[in-house]
Design an enzyme around this catalytic site. Structure first.
Site, PDB file in Angstrom:
ATOM      1  N   HIS A 255     -36.189   3.935  -1.496  1.00 50.25           N
ATOM      2  CA  HIS A 255     -35.879   4.616  -2.650  1.00 50.25           C
ATOM      3  C   HIS A 255     -35.463   6.332  -2.594  1.00 50.25           C
ATOM      4  CE1 HIS A 255     -36.192   4.659  -7.127  1.00 50.25           C
ATOM      5  NE2 HIS A 255     -37.578   5.515  -7.251  1.00 50.25           N
TER       6      HIS A 255
ATOM      7  N   ASP B  71     -27.357   8.300  -3.387  1.00 49.47           N
ATOM      8  CA  ASP B  71     -27.643   9.238  -2.163  1.00 49.47           C
ATOM      9  C   ASP B  71     -27.161   9.698  -0.389  1.00 49.47           C
ATOM     10  OD1 ASP B  71     -30.593   9.270  -3.094  1.00 49.47           O
ATOM     11  OD2 ASP B  71     -31.307   7.062  -2.681  1.00 49.47           O
TER      12      ASP B  71
ATOM     13  N   HIS C  81     -27.111  -1.696  -3.027  1.00 48.62           N
ATOM     14  CA  HIS C  81     -28.252  -1.099  -4.617  1.00 48.62           C
ATOM     15  C   HIS C  81     -28.913  -2.269  -5.185  1.00 48.62           C
ATOM     16  CE1 HIS C  81     -29.244   0.492  -8.506  1.00 48.62           C
ATOM     17  NE2 HIS C  81     -29.895   1.573  -7.600  1.00 48.62           N
TER      18      HIS C  81
HETATM   19  N1  CMC Z   1     -27.369  -1.908   4.651  1.00 49.88           N
HETATM   20  C1  CMC Z   1     -27.326  -2.727   5.975  1.00 49.88           C
HETATM   21  N2  CMC Z   1     -27.227  -4.424   4.385  1.00 49.88           N
HETATM   22  C2  CMC Z   1     -28.114  -4.358   3.484  1.00 49.88           C
HETATM   23  C3  CMC Z   1     -28.115  -2.875   3.231  1.00 49.88           C
HETATM   24  C4  CMC Z   1     -27.533  -1.794   3.681  1.00 49.88           C
HETATM   25  N3  CMC Z   1     -27.629  -0.248   3.257  1.00 49.88           N
HETATM   26  N4  CMC Z   1     -28.342  -2.723   1.678  1.00 49.88           N
HETATM   27  C5  CMC Z   1     -28.521  -4.474   1.985  1.00 49.88           C
HETATM   28  N5  CMC Z   1     -28.039  -5.680   2.906  1.00 49.88           N
HETATM   29  C6  CMC Z   1     -27.654  -6.593   2.478  1.00 49.88           C
HETATM   30  C7  CMC Z   1     -29.572  -6.947   3.079  1.00 49.88           C
HETATM   31  O1  CMC Z   1     -29.796  -6.949   4.458  1.00 49.88           O
HETATM   32  C8  CMC Z   1     -29.237  -8.593   2.715  1.00 49.88           C
HETATM   33  O2  CMC Z   1     -28.330  -9.316   3.874  1.00 49.88           O
HETATM   34  P1  CMC Z   1     -28.507 -10.779   3.958  1.00 49.88           P
HETATM   35  O3  CMC Z   1     -28.051 -11.503   3.055  1.00 49.88           O
HETATM   36  O4  CMC Z   1     -27.634 -11.437   4.527  1.00 49.88           O
HETATM   37  O5  CMC Z   1     -30.031 -10.916   3.694  1.00 49.88           O
HETATM   38  C9  CMC Z   1     -28.057  -8.337   1.046  1.00 49.88           C
HETATM   39  O6  CMC Z   1     -27.347  -7.266   1.641  1.00 49.88           O
HETATM   40  C10 CMC Z   1     -28.776  -8.287  -0.230  1.00 49.88           C
HETATM   41  O7  CMC Z   1     -29.111  -7.084   0.084  1.00 49.88           O
HETATM   42  P2  CMC Z   1     -31.208  -6.933  -0.530  1.00 49.88           P
HETATM   43  O8  CMC Z   1     -32.340  -6.486   0.537  1.00 49.88           O
HETATM   44  O9  CMC Z   1     -31.064  -8.488  -1.281  1.00 49.88           O
HETATM   45  O10 CMC Z   1     -30.788  -6.408  -1.849  1.00 49.88           O
HETATM   46  P3  CMC Z   1     -31.918  -5.290  -2.533  1.00 49.88           P
HETATM   47  O11 CMC Z   1     -31.538  -5.275  -3.959  1.00 49.88           O
HETATM   48  O12 CMC Z   1     -33.315  -6.240  -2.529  1.00 49.88           O
HETATM   49  O13 CMC Z   1     -32.321  -3.883  -1.984  1.00 49.88           O
HETATM   50  C11 CMC Z   1     -31.315  -2.090  -1.359  1.00 49.88           C
HETATM   51  C12 CMC Z   1     -31.480  -2.704  -2.497  1.00 49.88           C
HETATM   52  C13 CMC Z   1     -31.248   0.387  -1.761  1.00 49.88           C
HETATM   53  C14 CMC Z   1     -33.416  -1.371  -1.536  1.00 49.88           C
HETATM   54  C15 CMC Z   1     -31.131  -1.675  -0.427  1.00 49.88           C
HETATM   55  O14 CMC Z   1     -29.301  -2.205  -0.448  1.00 49.88           O
HETATM   56  C16 CMC Z   1     -30.979  -0.714   1.105  1.00 49.88           C
HETATM   57  O15 CMC Z   1     -32.263  -1.009   1.355  1.00 49.88           O
HETATM   58  N6  CMC Z   1     -30.342   0.505   1.114  1.00 49.88           N
HETATM   59  C17 CMC Z   1     -30.234   1.554   1.708  1.00 49.88           C
HETATM   60  C18 CMC Z   1     -31.891   2.665   1.453  1.00 49.88           C
HETATM   61  C19 CMC Z   1     -31.102   3.011   0.018  1.00 49.88           C
HETATM   62  O16 CMC Z   1     -29.895   3.653   0.204  1.00 49.88           O
HETATM   63  N7  CMC Z   1     -31.992   2.983  -1.124  1.00 49.88           N
HETATM   64  C20 CMC Z   1     -31.516   3.786  -2.023  1.00 49.88           C
HETATM   65  C21 CMC Z   1     -31.200   2.889  -3.329  1.00 49.88           C
HETATM   66  S1  CMC Z   1     -29.839   3.630  -4.335  1.00 49.88           S
HETATM   67  C22 CMC Z   1     -31.687   5.843  -4.970  1.00 49.88           C
HETATM   68  C23 CMC Z   1     -32.480   5.120  -5.117  1.00 49.88           C
HETATM   69  O17 CMC Z   1     -32.771   3.789  -5.978  1.00 49.88           O
HETATM   70  O18 CMC Z   1     -33.637   6.148  -5.189  1.00 49.88           O
END
Ligand code: CMC
Length: 435
Positions: free
Chosen positions: A268, A363, A307
């Site tokens: 987050h 971010d 996201h």
């Molecule tokens: N790098 C590589 N792969 C990713 C990333 C990433 N940053 N984000 C998602 N994926 C992949 C994930 O592994 C999954 O792949 P597969 O379908 O093969 O298993 C697919 O994309 C879908 O991802 P998800 O984990 O189901 O997506 P989510 O909605 O649960 O997670 C998230 C959203 C923001 C937690 C995630 O994208 C992430 O961990 N990003 C990196 C951390 C980040 O930048 N966070 C800040 C978010 S924005 C500001 C805030 O909220 O504070």
């Protein structure tokens, strides 16, 4: 003829149910009538991590994740960031309408006069080790303010509730600055009523022995814009925590501490700090392709990308990228920008990221600006928490005034042992160790 209902047939019993659709959604409580027999509990929705569950009706923030649209109270984020001050936007988020010039003056005056911290707050901070993380110090200090403002419990009294909301918005930067100064071993600086919200914050952070610290206007405006962009983001993890803790009728200081704790996680608000660590680890532009290959092979995530809601470019990241250019014209270019741009370029062309609709989020570039402005990475999430306090409080108040809301209490699908009886101690030796 179009009918706003959903017909569900339970193939276990052959019975059909007609469920109303309101605003495009069904109420999952309507599923409970679907039963095998009179003793059956009924069907529930199972939705880990709330992927497809709305927990409230809200009028504050609108996001269209596919189109990359973000609006506060109907106003596009781009227009607000371009033409408003942070406190003006805070007023809008909290009250539903933009302030008139007279209302804005009164609001700014009110927040300005609540920036002082009680002297005992310093002693809370003194208790932390010299190397304590500023975000953890902020979380604990916000919670500790509840010991100072006993009236905070009177959450159903509008005047008292609003007073404590103002206290929080006004004092978050002061606490953040104190936490920062504590980590550097510098004396605390008192707020200055002649300065704006962000100028005052920068003064409380950066003033040394000069008689008057003057924040660079371009940097103060950039911080104001960043605060606007971070002010609210509907039902994200920390806001959900704010609402969930708030639903037990806890006071706003402890609710805010809980929300800030959620924000501190690396998935987050903690992501901005992680982005900087990642850029340091990559080191050079030439190492970017190998790093991306590592991510695709499952070695961690590309921080600042992806996201839950945006499946398009995060509109806040676009504005931040522009703001970065203005900041760098004053501070000099952050050398890590080239690595970030290369990461973005490659990722946006790579099938792995394209297929999963992973774009830079808020971010990705914010840390580069903060670092250029002189902040240590440990302060980045603190800089997120200050403006987000406005969103948390607006959402918390909306919850309190919503007659449909009750204490948040999800159901579970129990998958553990069926009833069993306690064995004697000597018989437990070979019992399987379960978790
Ligand atoms: N790098 C590589 N792969 C990713 C990333 C990433 N940053 N984000 C998602 N994926 C992949 C994930 O592994 C999954 O792949 P597969 O379908 O093969 O298993 C697919 O994309 C879908 O991802 P998800 O984990 O189901 O997506 P989510 O909605 O649960 O997670 C998230 C959203 C923001 C937690 C995630 O994208 C992430 O961990 N990003 C990196 C951390 C980040 O930048 N966070 C800040 C978010 S924005 C500001 C805030 O909220 O504070």
């Amino acid at each position: 003829m179009e009918k706003n209902t959903l017909t569900i047939t339970d193939n276990r019993t052959g019975k059909s149910y007609e469920i109303p659709i309101t605003d495009g959604n069904i109420r999952t409580m309507d599923l409970r009538q679907i039963k095998l027999n009179a003793d059956d509990f009924g069907v529930m929705g199972y939705d880990p991590a709330f992927l497809n569950t709305a927990s409230c009706r809200s009028k504050i923030t609108y996001i269209d994740g596919d189109k990359g649209i973000l609006q506060y109270r109907g106003y596009p984020i781009e227009e607000l960031a371009e033409r408003c001050s942070f406190l003006e936007v805070a007023y809008l988020i909290l009250n539903g309408e933009l302030p008139t010039p007279k209302e804005l003056d009164a609001w700014v005056d009110l927040v300005t006069h609540h920036r002082m911290l009680h002297e005992t707050t310093k002693s809370f901070l003194e208790g932390f080790r010299y190397d304590a993380h500023p975000m953890t110090m902020l979380i604990s200090t916000v919670a500790a303010l509840s010991t100072v403002y006993h009236d905070a419990r009177h959450i159903h009294d509008t005047e008292t509730r609003r007073l404590n909301m103002v206290r929080l918005i006004a004092k978050m930067p002061s606490m953040a600055a104190y936490a920062y100064r504590h980590s550097l071993g510098f004396p605390y600086i008192y707020p200055d009523d002649l300065l704006t919200y962000t100028e005052n914050f920068m003064t409380m952070l950066f003033k040394m022995v000069e008689p008057k610290y003057v924040a660079h206007p371009v940097l103060a405006r950039a911080l104001d814009i960043l605060f606007i962009l971070h002010a609210d983001h509907e039902q994200n993890c920390s806001t959900n925590v704010m609402r969930s803790v708030g639903s037990s009728l806890a006071d706003p200081f402890v609710c805010t501490a809980a929300a800030a704790s959620a924000l501190s996680g690396p998935l987050h608000g903690g992501a901005n700090e992680e982005v900087l660590k990642m850029l340091d680890e990559i080191g050079t532009k030439a190492s970017v392709p190998a790093f991306i290959e590592g991510i695709k092979a499952g070695k961690g995530k590309l921080m600042g990308f992806g996201h839950r809601v945006y499946k398009n470019y995060d509109p806040r990241a676009r504005i931040i990228k522009r703001t970065a250019e203005e900041v760098f014209s004053v501070t000099g270019r952050n050398p890590k920008l080239d690595i970030a741009l290369e990461l973005e370029r490659i990722a946006l062309e790579d099938e792995y990221f394209v297929k999963r609709k992973l774009y830079p989020n808020v971010d990705f570039y914010s840390g580069l600006i903060y670092q250029a402005m002189g902040f240590k990475p440990e302060m980045f999430t603190v800089l997120f928490a200050i403006p987000r306090t406005v969103g948390w409080l607006a959402q918390w108040e909306e919850l309190l005034l919503d007659s449909e809301q009750k204490i948040a209490r999800p159901r579970q699908v129990f998958v553990g042992h069926a009833l069993r009886h306690l064995p004697e101690v000597k018989e437990r030796e070979h019992a399987p160790v379960g978790r």
